[in-house]
Design a protein around this motif. Sequence first.
Motif, mmCIF file in Angstrom:
data_model
loop_
_atom_site.group_PDB
_atom_site.id
_atom_site.type_symbol
_atom_site.label_atom_id
_atom_site.label_comp_id
_atom_site.label_asym_id
_atom_site.label_seq_id
_atom_site.Cartn_x
_atom_site.Cartn_y
_atom_site.Cartn_z
ATOM 1 N N HIS A 154 0.822 -1.212 0.000
ATOM 2 C CA HIS A 154 0.000 0.000 0.000
ATOM 3 C C HIS A 154 0.854 1.260 0.000
ATOM 4 O O HIS A 154 0.428 2.298 -0.514
ATOM 5 N N LEU A 155 2.075 1.163 0.558
ATOM 6 C CA LEU A 155 2.928 2.345 0.672
ATOM 7 C C LEU A 155 4.375 1.940 0.490
ATOM 8 O O LEU A 155 4.844 0.965 1.085
ATOM 9 N N ILE A 156 5.109 2.692 -0.330
ATOM 10 C CA ILE A 156 6.547 2.517 -0.502
ATOM 11 C C ILE A 156 7.221 3.855 -0.245
ATOM 12 O O ILE A 156 6.855 4.872 -0.849
ATOM 13 N N LEU A 157 8.198 3.840 0.667
ATOM 14 C CA LEU A 157 8.940 5.046 1.017
ATOM 15 C C LEU A 157 10.348 4.962 0.441
ATOM 16 O O LEU A 157 10.971 3.905 0.456
ATOM 17 N N ALA A 158 10.855 6.077 -0.055
ATOM 18 C CA ALA A 158 12.191 6.085 -0.647
ATOM 19 C C ALA A 158 12.781 7.482 -0.572
ATOM 20 O O ALA A 158 12.061 8.474 -0.397
ATOM 21 N N PHE A 159 14.111 7.533 -0.678
ATOM 22 C CA PHE A 159 14.807 8.807 -0.827
ATOM 23 C C PHE A 159 14.999 9.089 -2.308
ATOM 24 O O PHE A 159 15.045 8.173 -3.138
ATOM 25 N N ILE A 163 16.921 3.409 -6.169
ATOM 26 C CA ILE A 163 16.352 2.568 -7.227
ATOM 27 C C ILE A 163 15.106 1.904 -6.638
ATOM 28 O O ILE A 163 15.207 1.032 -5.775
ATOM 29 N N VAL A 164 13.930 2.328 -7.072
ATOM 30 C CA VAL A 164 12.667 1.877 -6.495
ATOM 31 C C VAL A 164 12.092 0.760 -7.361
ATOM 32 O O VAL A 164 11.896 0.936 -8.563
ATOM 33 N N THR A 165 11.825 -0.361 -6.732
ATOM 34 C CA THR A 165 11.200 -1.495 -7.411
ATOM 35 C C THR A 165 9.874 -1.800 -6.736
ATOM 36 O O THR A 165 9.824 -2.023 -5.525
ATOM 37 N N MET A 166 8.812 -1.795 -7.533
ATOM 38 C CA MET A 166 7.483 -2.165 -7.036
ATOM 39 C C MET A 166 7.175 -3.588 -7.467
ATOM 40 O O MET A 166 7.438 -3.968 -8.609
ATOM 41 N N LEU A 250 3.633 5.705 -3.855
ATOM 42 C CA LEU A 250 5.079 5.940 -3.761
ATOM 43 C C LEU A 250 5.291 7.333 -3.193
ATOM 44 O O LEU A 250 4.817 8.324 -3.748
ATOM 45 N N LEU A 251 6.010 7.386 -2.071
ATOM 46 C CA LEU A 251 6.256 8.645 -1.388
ATOM 47 C C LEU A 251 7.759 8.882 -1.320
ATOM 48 O O LEU A 251 8.489 8.179 -0.609
ATOM 49 N N ILE A 252 8.239 9.854 -2.114
ATOM 50 C CA ILE A 252 9.661 10.209 -2.124
ATOM 51 C C ILE A 252 9.886 11.284 -1.066
ATOM 52 O O ILE A 252 9.276 12.352 -1.105
#
Length: 526
Positions: A154-159, A163-166, A250-252
């Motif tokens: 439901h939520l992915i956090l990243a800086f 490299i973001v993989t869903m 996706l929340l950067i």
Amino acid sequence: MILLKGLYHESLAQYCVDQPHGQESFAGESITVPCSFSYLESISPESVNFVVKAAASDHPRFCGQMENIIYTFSTHGNRNYTHDQYAGRLSGQYDVRARTSSFTIKNLTKMDEQMYCCRFIINTLSHETIEWQHPEGTRIRVKGETEMILNQEHLILAFSGDIVTMIVRFTVKNRTMFHNVTKCDVFWSPSDRGCRSRTYSATCTQRISENIVSVTVNSSDESNGFYCYSITTFVGGANYTGQTNTGTQLLILQPSGASNINQTKEVEVKGSVIINCSFSVQDMISTINVEKRSVLWTQVYWMVGEPRGHFVYHPNEDYIHPDYKGKTKLIGRSDLLLEDFHAPDNTTLYCRVAVRYCLQSTISQNPFHTILQEGPGTVLRVRETTQSIPEASTSLVPTIVVVSCVGCAVLLFLILLIICLKSRKDMKRSDAGETIRESIDLSVYQNSAYENIERIQRKTTGTDVNMVYAVVKTSATTTAKNPPVSDKSEDDKMVYAVVKPSATTTAKKPPVSEESEVVYTSVKKR
């Protein structure tokens, strides 16, 4: 009244609920919806009521209404209630100290396909009643046997720069075998959870022999939003298509000042190791200039790589890199247990901590903020378990091997030499002759004129070791004629002797009395 209303909204804004926007399951199976909640630390509740509400419509305010209650669970135990439609199928649990709760519906039917809202009621020791809930709720969808379910975070956090993989795992009921993906589309929207705004240009990659599709996206501020998928597979001669109705957010995030996470600078790895990661939630949220706040949840991740892109630990095992899957788990709140580590020396692992907390606000209901911090990293120094002397140079290994082989060869030669010398010594002792005690089987010599054989002795002269003589006493019917001696085995007068040496034998020839005579015969060894 206006003042009281303002105070009510001001205090209510410090109470939040967080739950997923959508979940799916098959008819006849179960589904569990988690609900995190928060309230001010200064509150001392006398009782807490956990309420679940359901409505078929998507009305944004249905959670705040008093009707549509299907389940109530109270710490007092005398206010529990379950709607007839869910009797025996719905259960709930919550932990006031951990601020977590969830409800589970078993044996799902199409009638359970509704919106569900978590609501909380606190009765304080000062006889106040405080009520709050999630503003929108969770949409539950029930699929049939020929439909496909897509499960995603439901939520992915990243800086920014990661490299973001869903990852999406797809399932068809009673079709557990491998599916071949024939089509995959990705949709994106900056604000719409349904993601039907536009198509996102990305490549779907299916994992080998797994019903999992991964999509890599850019981690920049422009990537914030919701991502949905449409996947078509082929298995068992049929096509199956599934679509997500609520996307992954996706929340950067940007680093919130200096990190408040502490890690061990480096550790020596010899098989398994525990890597420390410690932090204070209050120190983390103190970096935000907000006076009143209450924590909704915290989540710990471990990552590796430059830039960050692979998870060493993630609550969802599908996100863990294959090199670490099944080898990591959390010890306590955030320490990492790493087992059977075989990565290169000087690998650095980073501890990341996410915190979502509720804000004080008079504008919006359920206002919360999320921060993400990363530790300085821990360097892993790999130590081989077979290295017993760290100071020994590896250049000495060939020399040690050669010396060991030569030593073994010399030892084997000495053993063989000793065995050979002992055998020759025993042979010489046999050739010298010795007086022995024996037993002679005369069953084949029944007609012999000689009897009472007492002793025999090998002949001490010559080289014929088969020649023996025996001292016998003659009977009245014997004559002085010696019995014939034959070297042939068919001679029925052949004497066979079984010789048994004893410890008392001597090398002397036994005396021959006048009443005895010496008989020479040929003896064959048995």
